[in-house]
Structures are given as structure tokens and as C-alpha cells.
Design a protein around this motif. Sequence first.
Motif, PDB file in Angstrom:
ATOM      1  N   SER A 301       0.912  -1.198  -0.141  1.00 57.37           N
ATOM      2  CA  SER A 301      -0.035   0.032  -0.110  1.00 57.37           C
ATOM      3  C   SER A 301       0.856   1.137   0.108  1.00 57.37           C
ATOM      4  O   SER A 301       0.369   2.409  -0.291  1.00 57.37           O
ATOM      5  N   ALA A 303       3.293   2.063  -2.000  1.00 52.00           N
ATOM      6  CA  ALA A 303       3.306   2.633  -3.163  1.00 52.00           C
ATOM      7  C   ALA A 303       2.466   3.616  -3.349  1.00 52.00           C
ATOM      8  O   ALA A 303       2.661   4.655  -4.303  1.00 52.00           O
ATOM      9  N   GLY A 304       1.513   3.856  -2.898  1.00 55.82           N
ATOM     10  CA  GLY A 304       0.379   4.941  -3.078  1.00 55.82           C
ATOM     11  C   GLY A 304       0.560   6.221  -1.948  1.00 55.82           C
ATOM     12  O   GLY A 304      -0.243   6.885  -1.935  1.00 55.82           O
ATOM     13  N   ILE A 305       1.636   5.872  -1.375  1.00 57.44           N
ATOM     14  CA  ILE A 305       1.905   7.077   0.005  1.00 57.44           C
ATOM     15  C   ILE A 305       3.289   7.604  -0.323  1.00 57.44           C
ATOM     16  O   ILE A 305       4.516   6.636  -0.036  1.00 57.44           O
ATOM     17  N   GLN A 306       3.230   8.893  -0.608  1.00 56.62           N
ATOM     18  CA  GLN A 306       4.669   9.555  -1.199  1.00 56.62           C
ATOM     19  C   GLN A 306       5.249   9.623   0.127  1.00 56.62           C
ATOM     20  O   GLN A 306       5.010  10.101   1.215  1.00 56.62           O
ATOM     21  N   ARG A 309       8.875   4.920   2.844  1.00 54.97           N
ATOM     22  CA  ARG A 309       9.453   3.661   2.369  1.00 54.97           C
ATOM     23  C   ARG A 309       9.519   2.642   3.289  1.00 54.97           C
ATOM     24  O   ARG A 309      10.103   2.658   4.578  1.00 54.97           O
ATOM     25  N   ASP A 377      -5.509  -2.430   8.204  1.00 52.77           N
ATOM     26  CA  ASP A 377      -6.086  -1.010   7.229  1.00 52.77           C
ATOM     27  C   ASP A 377      -5.908   0.395   8.331  1.00 52.77           C
ATOM     28  O   ASP A 377      -5.870   1.418   7.752  1.00 52.77           O
ATOM     29  N   GLU A 381      -4.292   3.633   6.987  1.00 50.31           N
ATOM     30  CA  GLU A 381      -4.697   5.036   6.908  1.00 50.31           C
ATOM     31  C   GLU A 381      -4.059   5.864   7.969  1.00 50.31           C
ATOM     32  O   GLU A 381      -3.863   7.069   7.260  1.00 50.31           O
ATOM     33  N   ARG A 384      -1.263   7.195   5.524  1.00 49.92           N
ATOM     34  CA  ARG A 384      -1.577   8.227   4.709  1.00 49.92           C
ATOM     35  C   ARG A 384      -1.834   9.563   5.391  1.00 49.92           C
ATOM     36  O   ARG A 384      -1.416  10.783   4.745  1.00 49.92           O
ATOM     37  N   SER A 388       0.300  12.990   4.441  1.00 49.35           N
ATOM     38  CA  SER A 388      -0.425  14.414   4.052  1.00 49.35           C
ATOM     39  C   SER A 388      -0.177  15.704   5.084  1.00 49.35           C
ATOM     40  O   SER A 388       0.207  16.701   4.963  1.00 49.35           O
TER      41      SER A 388
END
Length: 490
Positions: A301, A303-306, A309, A377, A381, A384, A388
Motif C-alpha cells: 500500500s 506505493a500509493g503514499i509518497q 518507504r 487498514d 490509513e 496516509r 499528508s
Amino acid sequence: LSEALDQSRAPILEALQKFVDNGVTQFTTPGHKSGRSIDEYTASVLGQSTFARDIPELTGVEDRHMTVEVTQEAQDLAAQVHHADGVMFSSNGSSLSVHVALMTIANRGDKVIFARNFHRSVAAAIILTEVTPVWLQPPVDTEMNVQHGPTVESVREIIAKHPDAKALMLTSPDYYGFTSDIRGIAEVCHEHDVVLMVDAAWGPHFPFHPELPASEMECGADIAVGSIHKTLNGLQQASILKYAGPRVDPNRAKLAFGLYESTSASMLVFGSIDGDRRLMAMRGEELWGNALRQSRRIRASLAGIQGIRAVGREVLERPGVFDQDETKLVLDFSGLGITGVQAADFLATECRITVELAEQRHIMALITAADDDRTADRLIEGLRLLASWATEHGGTPPPAGVPPLADLQTEVVLSPRDAMFGRVRSVPLEDAPGQIIAECVSPYPPGIPLLIPGERITPPMIDFIHAIQDMRIPVPDTVDSSLKTLRVVA
Ligand SMILES: Cc1ncc(COP(=O)(O)O)c(C=O)c1O
């Protein structure tokens, strides 16, 4: 051990249940007598049934004759799943198991080689047993700024330099889940009649899934420690000591154990070791298969969170690293310009998520058989939200001028016990370089001592202590907890 052991049995749990069912009237310790005299508040917080099962080993789980057969049966069952000739249960954590392991193998003054990235319980064992320590400095992984384990070659070299060494002790897996080439190291040790001791506190689940690293006992370790409370279902302080082969004397292990273990070991703790072993023997592969799946799902998951790593198999290319336990999810936040400590603080305060380890650069989220889609999950979350928040507000950049691990190597100049218990004085931190430390200084986590008694303090160590103070990383073992002064040899 007999092939006929029935792993669906749990002798300690069976004895605990029998005691409860028998409605015994106790004129024994513990004074709460199955919880009869505790108040409602205590019962509401700790649970009445906890007290009902907190019974003595003798006159509770065992009979009056102190044969300790029930515990022995449970330990034999554990030995079989852990590929050991013998296992002993500890109700005082892996700290006790580490102390017993060293006392089982070495006498006062014996030379023992230690890979220096050890936990502080190993420093305590050195002080208690008065062995003569020799440091083996594992290579520094400059990318992660951690020491994993020693290479086979470095073990060969240090044994050639110290052919009179009795034993070698190393930590594998490390806190980040990376293991050493135990098989290769065991071969070299045994060629030279050196006992191989492995602090595998973080790896007692390895026997239960083929995609986890091979356990140290399967790879030829002579004696090893496993924290059942760390990665398995043990209550806090549940740990095991395992041994196998001709280099360990089981009678000496039993005697050493008797010196350290409480005479009132907790049957709740032992029962949890017993119940966990039964579960793992019967369903371990399924449960750890799920843990691995959840860990891999969280990794994917990212891969979708800049900016976040997951530290992965690229580490296997580095010296001293042999395999990876993927259930230790190590995340690197340097892409977000924040420290692991800041990431952990955000997750705790904003998302009510706690993680096992937080340091300058990483956190380690421990994934176990207790995790499922819902918990995984929640972490995804949380990560994520963290990404941000950090992108929007920008974190405080990691403190500048923190000396790299390679600059913090230590040298023993005085016996650790003499340093700790000889004549000492207290000096301001700034005046400490050049002095010999007389206490352990272990930033926690990971609890690897920056200094143990008898080592020389150097200027980069003082810079490092300032940096960890800035990051609010606790150091629980110094006499002056403000760290304004250090205890040094007078
Ligand atoms: C590598 C290692 N060994 C031993 C221990 C001691 O374990 P316990 O806390 O069970 O006493 C720890 C604890 O963190 C550890 O990380």
C-alpha cells in the motif's frame, strides 16, 4: 525427545483449570487466595478471573511433593517445537534467560566474544558472571545507520585472534528483523570448540512458518533465548531458554536457572507460554501466514503514499545480513523530512496507533498473529494521514550533527563489574570524554547500550547523547535521568 509427545495438550493450562474446578480452599500464598480479598476496583481493572488463576506452582499446578512434573512436561513439549533438547520457562523475561545462558556456559574470567550490538540485559549478564568480554563490532549499515550482525568472516578472524575464547554471543534477529548467517557462524565456532549463544529474543516465532527465517536452533546454535511475550502470545515477561547438543550441560543450566528465577514463578506467565506453544504447534503456519500476508499488504500500500518507504530485501545485500523477518515492518520517513520519533508521536496522538520502535529515521511496526485486515487498514490509513500532515506542515528536520554509528564504537578498558561497583564519581556531561563510564547508557528503544561500565567515553558520544535528548528518546538506566551528569570511575 520422543516423537510421541501430544502437542494438542497444554499441561499447565490443564492443571490450572483443574485447580479452579476443584474449588480448593487455600491456606497458602498468594494472600489474595484466588482473588477472594481483592476489591471491586482492582477486579474491574485486572479481572477477577486473572486472580482466580494466579495460583502457586507447588500446591497449585503441581502436587505437594514438589516433583515439578507438570512444568517439566510443558517444557518438553516446548523443546520439541523449538528444535531443542531442553527448554526452560522464565517468568522474568528474556533478561533472566540471557543471564542464565551466560552463567550456564562461562565461569568468572572466561573469555567470551560478544557482538557489540547487544541488548542491555547482556551487559547485566557480563557484570553478574564476571566473564572477560571481547567485543566483535558488526559492520555498520551506513544506509540505515544500524549494526545488524557479524559476518562469518569476522567471526573466523576474531576466533583466530582469541583462540582461548569459550563462547560467542550474538543477537539474531536484530530489532529490525534481520538475521545473521547462524549456520555459517555455528560451523566456524564449532570447528574451534567455541559455544554459540544466540539472543533470539525477537525470533521465537521462526519455527512456525517456512517463509520466516530459519530458527537459530535449526541452524546449529548451542543455547538461545526467545521472548514469548515479544512476538508470540505470552503474557509480559514470558521467555524461554533453549539448548541442544553436547556443548551445553543441562544440569548446569538447571542450577544456573535456579539462581536467578523466582521461587514463586507466575503460573499465569507459564500458562501463557504453554497455551501459545499448543496453538502454534497446531495452527502456527496458518496464523503466521496471515501475519506475513498483512505485512506484505501494508508494504504494497506504500506505493500509493509518497515519502514513506518500507525497508525491504535490499538490505540482504549488506554485510552481516542473511535473511529478513518480514513481520517486522520497518518504515523510513526520510522522504518526508521527519524523524521516526515524530512519525510515532503523530501516529500515537492523532491516530491512537502505537509502534514498537521509533528512532532518528525509522519506526518498526510489529505485525503478529494478532493482526487482521482491520488493524492493517488502520495502520495504512494512519500512514496516509501522516504523509499528508508532513507534506502540508513540514516536520521539524532531523537534528543536525548527530554522529553516525560508525563514530560511536567502544573499547573496554576496565572490567565492567569493577567499573560499576568500584570507586566512582559524577561528572558533568561535557567533562566526561576520556573518562571510564560506571553505568549503562542505553537509549530505548532499541536498548542497545551506547556505553556499558568499563568503556571509555568519547566526544562523539556526548554529541549523540545531546541528539537523543533533543529527540526525546528515553535513556532509562542512568543514575542521573536528566543526563546532565554521568557516573564515571573515580
Ligand atoms: C535483543 C533483546 N534481548 C533481550 C531482551 C530482554 O527481554 P525482556 O524484556 O523480556 O527481559 C530484549 C528486550 O527488549 C531484547 O531486545
